[in-house]
Design a protein around this motif. Structure first.
Motif, PDB file in Angstrom:
ATOM      1  N   VAL A 163       0.827  -1.211   0.000  1.00 32.51           N
ATOM      2  CA  VAL A 163       0.000   0.000   0.000  1.00 32.51           C
ATOM      3  C   VAL A 163       0.862   1.262   0.000  1.00 32.51           C
ATOM      4  O   VAL A 163       0.487   2.286  -0.574  1.00 32.51           O
ATOM      5  CB  VAL A 163      -0.958  -0.012   1.209  1.00 32.51           C
ATOM      6  N   VAL A 164       2.035   1.177   0.635  1.00 33.80           N
ATOM      7  CA  VAL A 164       2.949   2.329   0.670  1.00 33.80           C
ATOM      8  C   VAL A 164       3.270   2.795  -0.749  1.00 33.80           C
ATOM      9  O   VAL A 164       3.257   3.988  -1.055  1.00 33.80           O
ATOM     10  CB  VAL A 164       4.239   1.963   1.419  1.00 33.80           C
ATOM     11  N   PHE A 165       3.521   1.850  -1.636  1.00 37.75           N
ATOM     12  CA  PHE A 165       3.873   2.192  -3.017  1.00 37.75           C
ATOM     13  C   PHE A 165       2.638   2.577  -3.820  1.00 37.75           C
ATOM     14  O   PHE A 165       2.735   3.353  -4.775  1.00 37.75           O
ATOM     15  CB  PHE A 165       4.594   1.009  -3.659  1.00 37.75           C
ATOM     16  N   TRP A 220       3.734  -1.606  -6.778  1.00 36.64           N
ATOM     17  CA  TRP A 220       2.534  -1.959  -6.020  1.00 36.64           C
ATOM     18  C   TRP A 220       1.921  -3.252  -6.545  1.00 36.64           C
ATOM     19  O   TRP A 220       1.561  -4.151  -5.783  1.00 36.64           O
ATOM     20  CB  TRP A 220       1.540  -0.805  -6.098  1.00 36.64           C
ATOM     21  N   HIS A 221       1.833  -3.376  -7.855  1.00 40.42           N
ATOM     22  CA  HIS A 221       1.210  -4.568  -8.426  1.00 40.42           C
ATOM     23  C   HIS A 221       2.088  -5.806  -8.272  1.00 40.42           C
ATOM     24  O   HIS A 221       1.567  -6.932  -8.231  1.00 40.42           O
ATOM     25  CB  HIS A 221       0.837  -4.314  -9.892  1.00 40.42           C
ATOM     26  N   VAL A 222       3.397  -5.623  -8.178  1.00 49.47           N
ATOM     27  CA  VAL A 222       4.274  -6.753  -7.856  1.00 49.47           C
ATOM     28  C   VAL A 222       3.967  -7.250  -6.442  1.00 49.47           C
ATOM     29  O   VAL A 222       3.894  -8.469  -6.195  1.00 49.47           O
ATOM     30  CB  VAL A 222       5.754  -6.361  -7.989  1.00 49.47           C
ATOM     31  N   PHE A 223       3.778  -6.324  -5.509  1.00 50.36           N
ATOM     32  CA  PHE A 223       3.401  -6.710  -4.147  1.00 50.36           C
ATOM     33  C   PHE A 223       2.072  -7.464  -4.153  1.00 50.36           C
ATOM     34  O   PHE A 223       1.905  -8.460  -3.440  1.00 50.36           O
ATOM     35  CB  PHE A 223       3.308  -5.476  -3.248  1.00 50.36           C
ATOM     36  N   VAL A 224       1.120  -6.975  -4.957  1.00 48.20           N
ATOM     37  CA  VAL A 224      -0.177  -7.650  -5.054  1.00 48.20           C
ATOM     38  C   VAL A 224       0.004  -9.055  -5.617  1.00 48.20           C
ATOM     39  O   VAL A 224      -0.604 -10.018  -5.133  1.00 48.20           O
ATOM     40  CB  VAL A 224      -1.155  -6.846  -5.936  1.00 48.20           C
ATOM     41  N   LEU A 225       0.852  -9.191  -6.629  1.00 46.64           N
ATOM     42  CA  LEU A 225       1.093 -10.494  -7.241  1.00 46.64           C
ATOM     43  C   LEU A 225       1.714 -11.468  -6.243  1.00 46.64           C
ATOM     44  O   LEU A 225       1.275 -12.626  -6.127  1.00 46.64           O
ATOM     45  CB  LEU A 225       2.005 -10.331  -8.465  1.00 46.64           C
ATOM     46  N   VAL A 226       2.705 -10.993  -5.506  1.00 46.56           N
ATOM     47  CA  VAL A 226       3.366 -11.854  -4.516  1.00 46.56           C
ATOM     48  C   VAL A 226       2.388 -12.212  -3.385  1.00 46.56           C
ATOM     49  O   VAL A 226       2.323 -13.361  -2.942  1.00 46.56           O
ATOM     50  CB  VAL A 226       4.625 -11.172  -3.950  1.00 46.56           C
TER      51      VAL A 226
END
Length: 216
Positions: free
Chosen positions: A178-180, A193-199
């Motif tokens: 969420v920070v990104f 952000w979407h990489v974090f969502v993917l992981v």
């Protein structure tokens, strides 16, 4: 899956990198969702569980498709509608993720009903609002996502240690990302952000798959 647009135009490289991440998300959902549903049908055969996993698979794919439409379709006349579609899909994906766990636990139907009620309320707020509820939406996403840890005691107690920690890892990954999401001035912030969502999605999927395998 974005709530804060940067005060600058995205570069071509940012759009391409974001498209790659969304391609991985959509492709993964198209393969992993049906595989999980099929394995549950073969290994366990419980109609309720298979349906719950079908709901999860559908909401997972819908989240990535709606996010791709909003973040990659460069049409000013469609931005508002696609934004609301994207943000609404996140609520349903969170509720969809809870659904298989509750089916596996064979209980907590009141908790499940509450989760879906909040998801529907959040989506309605997004769809009917004039588009000025970004901060509230993010807060509600986080509250809904962590509701299981705070209010879902009986549900959490049924998880295996591996499933539990995979689910926690997913929640922490989403939350950190969420920070990104809100750091609009950072180059490639949307891709990050979407990489974090993917992981985070991989962690949650692995948690569900673990519980399904142990229940077989």
């Amino acid at each position: 899956m974005s709530h804060v647009k940067p005060n600058r135009e995205y570069s071509r490289a940012e759009y391409i990198s974001d498209a790659v991440v969304h391609g991985l998300g959509i492709g993964g959902a198209l393969i992993a969702g049906p595989v999980l549903v099929t394995l549950a049908a073969i290994w366990i055969g419980d109609p309720g569980l298979v349906t719950a996993l079908g709901v999860y698979a559908f909401t997972l794919l819908a989240m990535w498709v709606c996010s791709a439409l909003y973040n990659l379709v460069q049409r000013e006349d469609l931005v508002s509608g696609l934004r609301r579609l994207d943000q609404s899909a996140i609520y349903f994906k969170i509720a969809g993720t809870y659904t298989p766990f509750i089916a596996l636990a064979s209980g907590s139907l009141g908790f499940l009903a509450g989760i879906w009620a909040v998801a529907l309320a959040g989506a309605s707020l997004i769809i009917l609002s004039p588009g000025r509820v970004a901060v509230l939406a993010i807060a509600l996403y986080l509250a809904l996502g962590w509701a299981g840890a705070v209010l879902g005691g009986p549900l959490v107690s049924t998880l295996s240690p591996l499933g539990f920690w995979l689910l926690v890892a997913g929640g922490l990954t989403y939350s950190a990302g969420v920070v990104f999401n809100v750091w609009g001035s950072l180059p490639f912030h949307n891709t990050i952000w979407h990489v974090f969502v993917l992981v985070g999605t991989v962690f949650c999927y692995a948690a569900i798959a673990t519980e399904v395998a142990l229940a077989a």
